[in-house]
Design an enzyme around this catalytic site. Structure first.
Site, short mmCIF file in Angstrom:
data_model
loop_
_atom_site.label_atom_id
_atom_site.label_comp_id
_atom_site.label_asym_id
_atom_site.label_seq_id
_atom_site.Cartn_x
_atom_site.Cartn_y
_atom_site.Cartn_z
N LYS A 42 0.43 9.24 18.77
CA LYS A 42 -0.14 9.19 17.65
C LYS A 42 -1.73 8.40 17.52
O LYS A 42 -2.50 8.83 16.08
CB LYS A 42 1.12 8.27 16.96
N GLY A 71 0.44 -0.76 0.25
CA GLY A 71 0.21 -0.07 -0.17
C GLY A 71 0.74 1.44 -0.33
O GLY A 71 2.29 1.24 0.01
#
Length: 291
Positions: free
Chosen positions: A176, A9
């Site tokens: 994150k 990806g």
């Protein structure tokens, strides 16, 4: 160093393209077609009207990774368990590194027997164009934390692709997580780019309310974290979040790994997380509609 990257990806291609400047890189893809295209054309990274192509080897994900010094997992969190079970000879690789969003996978990877286990936080923006080409939409950093072993496994000195090591892996991963939990679901629900969360007063207010609820469940330095969330929105103002792109393209999102994790932690603490639950159910509704 021989580096294997599981996943073709946007993040897998981005890492392959940059790391191939200094290392022997093999990217393991789901389809034979993508592997063939990469072997034929290499990996191309487009950035600010410039383009660079690096030679990268490719194989399908059913190939053995026994020759690799380090294997990076750049697949979505919700397929990680399946990918791990199908990766041949993974237990014979010295170092593995995981680049997933969220935290639902941590218990899974902590059970692995590899001598060194790393977890990474990717702050870059990347958009996959086709099987071999990726646009580097936002330059950031990759932060690596050590769950087990040593922190000397992976280095890169490319100006646009810095890798930093941190002793406290939990802190970088939760930072994150919080940023993703605030930005991704709101942009997906409102259908806006990241910067609009700051530019639109109503969206900005919703962002702050959601942030306050999430950090009541996931402890952090309030002021420092809020500034980080805003900075990420500013630096990626023109980007669509990965969750928004998933919704637009009718794909499954990583909502379970992000807000799903927050909700589980809230239950453990006997706390209500009303806004988080609303957003979680809203994104799950989009997934159902998309399917």
């Amino acid at each position: 160093m021989k580096i294997g990257i599981i996943g073709g990806g946007s993040i897998g291609l981005l890492f392959a393209g940059y790391l191939a400047e200094q290392h022997d890189v093999t990217i393991y893809t789901r389809t034979k077609h993508q592997a063939s295209e990469i072997n034929k054309n290499g990996v191309t990274i487009d950035k600010q009207n410039t383009s660079k192509t690096d030679r990268v080897q490719a194989a399908t994900s059913s190939a053995s990774v026994i020759e690799e010094d380090i294997v990076l997992f750049a697949v979505k969190q919700y397929i990680l368990e399946e990918v791990l079970s199908n990766t041949l000879d993974l237990e014979k690789v010295h170092t593995v590194c995981f680049l997933q969003n969220g935290m639902s996978h941590i218990n899974l990877i902590e059970k692995l027997k590899n001598p060194t286990i790393l977890v990474g936080v990717v702050e870059h923006g990347a958009l996959k164009v086709d099987e071999t080409r990726v646009i580097h939409t936002g330059v950031g950093r990759t932060k690596i934390g050590v769950i087990k072993g040593k922190n000397e496994a992976l280095e890169d000195k490319t100006p646009d692709f810095s890798i930093e090591y941190y002793d406290n892996w939990y802190e970088i991963v939760t930072s994150k997580l919080i940023a993703n939990a605030v930005i991704n679901p709101l942009t997906a629900l409102f259908g806006v780019r990241n910067g609009e969360l700051l530019e639109n007063d109503y969206f900005h207010n919703q962002m702050k309310v959601l942030f306050d609820e999430i950090i009541s469940v996931i402890p952090c330095n309030h002021e420092k974290m809020w500034e980080l969330v805003k900075t990420i929105c500013e630096n990626t103002a023109q980007n669509k979040s990965s969750m928004l792109r998933d919704i637009e393209e009718g794909r499954k999102t990583e909502i379970d790994a992000i807000l799903g994790y927050v909700l589980k932690e809230a239950i453990k603490m006997s706390k209500e997380a009303v806004i988080t639950k609303f957003l979680y159910n809203s994104i799950k509704g989009f997934e159902t509609k998309g399917g």
